[in-house]
Design a protein around this motif. Structure first.
Motif, PDB file in Angstrom:
ATOM      1  N   HIS A 112       0.768  -1.253   0.000  1.00 58.95           N
ATOM      2  CA  HIS A 112       0.000   0.000   0.000  1.00 58.95           C
ATOM      3  C   HIS A 112       0.798   1.301   0.000  1.00 58.95           C
ATOM      4  O   HIS A 112       0.369   2.278  -0.604  1.00 58.95           O
ATOM      5  CB  HIS A 112      -0.930   0.039   1.218  1.00 58.95           C
ATOM      6  CG  HIS A 112      -2.146  -0.822   1.073  1.00 58.95           C
ATOM      7  ND1 HIS A 112      -3.345  -0.523   1.653  1.00 58.95           N
ATOM      8  CD2 HIS A 112      -2.338  -1.979   0.397  1.00 58.95           C
ATOM      9  CE1 HIS A 112      -4.239  -1.452   1.355  1.00 58.95           C
ATOM     10  NE2 HIS A 112      -3.645  -2.354   0.604  1.00 58.95           N
ATOM     11  N   HIS A 330      -8.516   7.582   9.724  1.00 68.41           N
ATOM     12  CA  HIS A 330      -7.756   6.746   8.778  1.00 68.41           C
ATOM     13  C   HIS A 330      -6.346   7.349   8.654  1.00 68.41           C
ATOM     14  O   HIS A 330      -5.445   6.941   9.342  1.00 68.41           O
ATOM     15  CB  HIS A 330      -8.516   6.684   7.455  1.00 68.41           C
ATOM     16  CG  HIS A 330      -7.885   5.809   6.421  1.00 68.41           C
ATOM     17  ND1 HIS A 330      -7.604   4.482   6.636  1.00 68.41           N
ATOM     18  CD2 HIS A 330      -7.489   6.065   5.151  1.00 68.41           C
ATOM     19  CE1 HIS A 330      -7.048   3.965   5.540  1.00 68.41           C
ATOM     20  NE2 HIS A 330      -6.963   4.904   4.632  1.00 68.41           N
ATOM     21  N   LEU A 396      -9.884  11.291   4.261  1.00 67.33           N
ATOM     22  CA  LEU A 396      -8.989  10.146   4.447  1.00 67.33           C
ATOM     23  C   LEU A 396      -7.542  10.560   4.657  1.00 67.33           C
ATOM     24  O   LEU A 396      -6.929  10.205   5.650  1.00 67.33           O
ATOM     25  CB  LEU A 396      -9.068   9.206   3.234  1.00 67.33           C
ATOM     26  CG  LEU A 396     -10.359   8.411   3.035  1.00 67.33           C
ATOM     27  CD1 LEU A 396     -10.180   7.458   1.860  1.00 67.33           C
ATOM     28  CD2 LEU A 396     -10.743   7.635   4.278  1.00 67.33           C
ATOM     29  N   GLY A 437      -8.864   7.810  -2.757  1.00 74.42           N
ATOM     30  CA  GLY A 437      -8.308   7.257  -1.520  1.00 74.42           C
ATOM     31  C   GLY A 437      -7.207   8.184  -1.042  1.00 74.42           C
ATOM     32  O   GLY A 437      -7.457   9.248  -0.483  1.00 74.42           O
TER      33      GLY A 437
END
Ligand code: K7E
Ligand code: CUA
Length: 653
Positions: A112, A330, A396, A437
């Motif tokens: 990620h 997050h 986020l 994202g």
């Protein structure tokens, strides 16, 4: 850019051309005016270079992909936690070991967060780190070769998601558990999660290539540790991690882990932890984990480690604090000055920004709301610098430019929101297509952003590209952030699911690229230094082919005397010493990938012949006009055959 002059010239020409094109398309009722402008902003003319290298996580591909910005052109795929047949990564005998873990060979993971190394908070272009989520590992990619050079498994971890985030001199790579688990692992009822499962925050030595290791691990309460960011400048010596599920729920988390109004940011004073460890705090805990490194001879050395230094918060007072943060946060991102710590509460109505100075004052004043598991919880109001109000839905991740602005990705409202540090006012917003994202500004998570572009890394593309069956291209979008308004310039597809990315000015990397591996430094135990040494040797059922390649032949080329029951190793040394002249090697029927051998390098393909006959091998990389002539045969005889081992070479030396 190679030459500014040439670039301007090209742009002027292009503008002229696009101006005309726009005129026509307007007449035809085509796209709205202004896009021609965007096209020229991302156009990199043939023969020109991009301005930035961008490194995108490949998500569930396990790879890193390298793009040029602003063009969005794919330059390279770097296999990390994957086998990659294009160059034999994870298939050749030299590279298989990189995918070894304490569980065995694992040729896949979910990667990620790429992180570039830093010196004094500035991206320095030495290395790129990236996490493996599923079977916890951290990899280091060498940016002179664009090759994975080292992979360390992380013990006492499950879901290595808050990882890898580096401290400002790459002293540590910080890696934390997403899933809390029994530590050490044991057989116990899941229903007894609460109070019994735990998380860990690992500090991995990052600045000593070949010696990545867990310096120490801090055991923390059984929450989910999601993202992390290290302090810098003012806050150097600290690391910040978001948590969710402070409820310590173990089932139906979508409901049960969303009950608390606030979860925490864990502020970890790693400088303090270092001192405690140096003074003998903590304990050595048995743990099995593997360290893989591309060592001498460009062969993976794998080492099993058996113990890890573990620290409890109670072993080292004033090491960990909790900052209440709404609501299931997050991302956590520290601004370039190190003073502000922004969080992205997935379900929060604001973007809370904490003040490092106020945090220190609250710690000094012992202004605690409560203490959980020995960790002081500071008061929200005491540490808050400000809240960005009405930012949109589902904040986020935040990146920063060099002008004092934060840019936050809003997943649910699918936009980038630009806000001002200090006043916390929203100054601009731009839609992302769709469901952004992470976002990335080159250097935007470091002490020195190059705030020219922002890249949105989107989760859903729907109608943005030509449809390709049930699965559509994942996508990035490039925005110009130099003006008052964000300006969308380009959509470009990505490989795998892009989570985070990193970028840096091209000039930092361009001139440090390895072009060859010097033959005289080839320390591979089965290297063949020249054609005169090419040979085939049998030892019982093992046959080793010491093979060389040079334009345009293999030595040896024809080999006889191989029998069923043999295991054949082709140790292929590429004798070339010119840039961009790899040779490939592929053997018919080999249950393996090809090899792609760089100049001066030795790589090995293992082949167990299963059929009697005569089978060809050939070079897979179109290396010269006589590339198609680069071939040979192996004769395979029945087991017990008396065909003598023989081979032909082109040796003249
Ligand atoms: Cu995709 Cu950083 Cu794994 Cu957020 S994470 S989006
Ligand atoms: Cu060597 Cu083609």
């Amino acid at each position: 850019m190679k030459t500014i002059g040439a670039k301007r010239w090209t742009l002027a020409l292009l503008a002229l051309f696009l101006g005309t094109a726009a005129l026509y398309s307007c007449q035809a009722g085509g796209p709205s005016a202004g896009m021609g402008d965007a096209a020229s902003a991302v156009y990199v003319a043939p023969g020109e270079y991009d301005e930035f290298y961008a490194f995108m996580s490949g998500g569930f591909s396990g790879n890193v992909t390298v793009y040029g910005l602003p063009s969005g052109r794919l330059l390279r795929t770097v296999p990390v936690f994957s086998q990659f047949p294009e160059n034999g990564w994870g298939y050749s005998e030299e590279t298989k070991g990189m995918l070894e873990t304490s569980w065995g060979f694992i040729p896949w993971d979910d990667a990620h967060h790429p992180q570039l190394s830093q010196t004094e908070g500035v991206t320095d272009g030495r290395w790129l780190f990236i996490n493996a989520n599923n079977t916890p590992r951290v990899a280091r990619i060498d940016l002179t070769t664009f090759e994975t050079d080292e992979i360390l498994e992380v013990p006492n971890s499950a879901g290595n998601h808050a990882s890898p985030f580096i401290t400002e001199n790459t002293e540590y790579v910080v890696a934390s558990t997403r899933f809390s688990v029994p530590i050490p692992q044991r057989d116990m009822p899941i229903s007894e999660y609460k109070g019994n499962f735990q998380g860990t925050i690992s500090f991995i030595r990052g600045d000593d290539p070949g010696n990545m290791d867990v310096a120490f691990q801090i055991v923390v309460p059984g929450y989910n540790y999601d993202l992390s960011n290290a302090g810098r400048k003012a806050s150097a010596g600290w690391a910040f991690l978001t948590t969710y599920n402070t409820e310590e729920a173990h089932t139906l988390l979508e409901v049960n882990a969303s009950r608390h109004d606030k979860d925490f940011i864990a502020a970890v004073h790693w400088k303090r932890a270092e001192t405690c460890v140096a003074e003998g705090a903590g304990r050595d805990m048995p743990a099995e984990y593997i360290h893989n490194h591309m060592g001498p001879g460009r062969l993976t050395r794998s080492e099993t480690k058996r113990s890890v230094k573990v620290l409890e918060p109670s072993d080292c007072p004033d090491m960990v604090f909790f900052l209440p943060t709404p609501k299931s946060p997050h991302g956590v991102d520290v601004d370039p000055s190190g003073e502000y710590i922004a969080a992205g509460g997935k379900l929060a109505a604001v973007i809370p920004v904490h003040s490092f100075t106020k945090m220190l004052q609250a710690i000094e004043a012992r202004d605690y709301e409560t203490v959980v598991d020995g960790i002081p919880v500071l008061r929200y109001e005491a540490v808050l610098a400000g809240e960005v109000k009405e930012p949109g839905l589902g904040p986020l991740h935040t990146e920063f430019d060099d002008q004092g602005f934060g840019y936050t990705s809003m997943f649910i409202s699918s936009e980038i929101v630009k806000w001002k540090l200090g006043t916390w006012e929203v100054v601009d917003r731009a839609p992302a297509y769709y469901s952004i994202g992470h976002l990335m500004i080159p250097g935007g998570d470091s002490g020195q952003p190059w705030g020219k572009y922002a890249v949105a890394l989107n989760k859903i593309t729907k109608d943005r590209y030509l449809p390709t069956g049930p699965e559509l291209a994942h996508a990035a979008q490039l925005y110009d952030i130099t003006g008052d308004r964000l300006r969308l310039l380009l959509d470009f597809p990505t490989q795998g699911e892009p989570h985070y990315a990193q970028a840096l000015p091209a000039h930092i990397l361009m001139d440090r690229q390895a072009r060859i591996f010097p033959l005289e430094e080839n320390a591979h135990p089965h290297a063949t230094p020249g054609e005169g040494a090419a040979r085939v040797e049998r030892s019982g059922n093992v046959v080793r082919v010491y093979m060389t390649t040079i334009r345009t032949h293999f030595s040896p080329d024809n080999i006889e005397g191989i029998r069923l029951g043999d295991t054949v190793y082709f140790h292929v040394t590429n004798l070339e010493q010119d840039w961009d002249v790899p040779h490939g090697f592929a053997m018919m029927g080999a249950r393996n990938a090809e090899l792609l051998v760089m100049p001066g390098e030795t790589r090995t393909l293992k082949w167990v012949p299963t059929r009697v006959g005569v089978y060809p091998f050939y070079c897979t990389d179109f290396c010269s006009a006589l590339h198609q002539e680069m071939q040979g045969y192996v004769r395979v005889s029945p087991a017990g055959s008396d065909v003598a081992l023989s081979y032909s070479t082109g040796a003249t030396d």
